[in-house]
Motif scaffolding. Structure first.
Motif, PDB file in Angstrom:
ATOM      1  N   LEU A  81       2.432  -6.636   3.178  1.00 41.85           N
ATOM      2  CA  LEU A  81       2.525  -5.226   3.548  1.00 41.85           C
ATOM      3  C   LEU A  81       3.446  -5.115   4.748  1.00 41.85           C
ATOM      4  O   LEU A  81       3.227  -5.797   5.768  1.00 41.85           O
ATOM      5  N   TRP A  82       4.462  -4.280   4.631  1.00 40.60           N
ATOM      6  CA  TRP A  82       5.380  -4.029   5.724  1.00 40.60           C
ATOM      7  C   TRP A  82       4.784  -2.946   6.604  1.00 40.60           C
ATOM      8  O   TRP A  82       4.567  -1.822   6.143  1.00 40.60           O
ATOM      9  N   LEU A  83       4.500  -3.257   7.840  1.00 34.53           N
ATOM     10  CA  LEU A  83       4.000  -2.276   8.794  1.00 34.53           C
ATOM     11  C   LEU A  83       5.207  -1.586   9.418  1.00 34.53           C
ATOM     12  O   LEU A  83       5.850  -2.120  10.316  1.00 34.53           O
ATOM     13  N   ASN A  84       5.502  -0.406   8.934  1.00 33.36           N
ATOM     14  CA  ASN A  84       6.643   0.372   9.416  1.00 33.36           C
ATOM     15  C   ASN A  84       6.115   1.528  10.258  1.00 33.36           C
ATOM     16  O   ASN A  84       5.819   2.595   9.738  1.00 33.36           O
ATOM     17  N   LEU A 133       3.048  -0.015   4.761  1.00 35.71           N
ATOM     18  CA  LEU A 133       1.914   0.528   5.500  1.00 35.71           C
ATOM     19  C   LEU A 133       2.512   1.177   6.746  1.00 35.71           C
ATOM     20  O   LEU A 133       3.368   0.599   7.401  1.00 35.71           O
ATOM     21  N   PHE A 134       2.086   2.394   7.075  1.00 36.06           N
ATOM     22  CA  PHE A 134       2.666   3.097   8.212  1.00 36.06           C
ATOM     23  C   PHE A 134       1.820   2.999   9.480  1.00 36.06           C
ATOM     24  O   PHE A 134       2.295   3.302  10.565  1.00 36.06           O
ATOM     25  N   SER A 135       0.591   2.565   9.351  1.00 33.24           N
ATOM     26  CA  SER A 135      -0.301   2.413  10.498  1.00 33.24           C
ATOM     27  C   SER A 135      -1.406   1.436  10.123  1.00 33.24           C
ATOM     28  O   SER A 135      -1.865   1.415   8.974  1.00 33.24           O
ATOM     29  N   LEU A 136      -1.844   0.643  11.086  1.00 35.65           N
ATOM     30  CA  LEU A 136      -2.965  -0.266  10.820  1.00 35.65           C
ATOM     31  C   LEU A 136      -4.251   0.488  10.520  1.00 35.65           C
ATOM     32  O   LEU A 136      -5.159  -0.060   9.895  1.00 35.65           O
TER      33      LEU A 136
END
Length: 167
Positions: A137-140, A155-158
């Motif tokens: 998952l790319w955390l962008n 993924l935009f936020s944890l």
């Protein structure tokens, strides 16, 4: 969630930029930094994932070895529940090198498809582990760009992670 395996047995988090705010210009080991700050949602994500999977840190940190990452995890209040740290400094090769993932796989005793890597660096944290057979998952946290491909998603936020994986 990537489509190779819906429930990972091990979740590997990148350290800088994923669990802790990253100062990529620092020449000081993470534990020696005067300003260790968690990424928003990091502690909550780790707590939510612990009952479901082995939690690890996989980092390409330029200055910090395994012991220094452990120290920084402790200072940031994130060490509890983390089972392993895999660092480029201690292994002698980074996440773009297939040997990194073979070492992780051997240490954890898992096939790559049973592992999920989460990180903010697309090439090192997403593309490299996906090439090695892991889900990623790319955390962008910077833009609304979404990248989706075989074995990886965005993924935009944890704070999204627990529902994404277990919801």
């Amino acid at each position: 969630m990537p489509d190779r395996n819906p429930l990972p047995r091990a979740i590997l988090f990148d350290w800088g930029g994923t669990l802790m705010e990253d100062d990529s210009t620092s020449t000081v080991a993470a534990a020696g930094s005067p300003d260790i700050r968690r990424v928003p949602g990091a502690l909550e994500a780790l707590i939510a994932c612990r009952p479901h999977a082995t939690i690890c840190v996989a980092t390409n940190a330029m200055v910090s070895n395994d012991a220094e990452v452990w120290d920084a995890l402790s200072l940031a209040g994130l060490a509890g529940g983390v089972s392993h740290v895999f660092s480029r400094q201690s292994l002698g090769f980074g996440k773009q090198d297939e040997r990194f993932w073979l070492h992780v796989q051997a240490t954890l005793g898992l096939m790559p498809q049973h592992m999920l890597m989460i990180g903010d660096d697309f090439d090192g944290d997403v593309a490299a582990p996906a090439r090695a057979g892991l889900n990623a998952l790319w955390l962008n946290r910077e833009t609304q760009e979404r990248r989706v491909g075989t074995g990886y998603d965005t993924l935009f936020s944890l704070t999204e992670l627990p529902d994404r994986l277990f919801g």
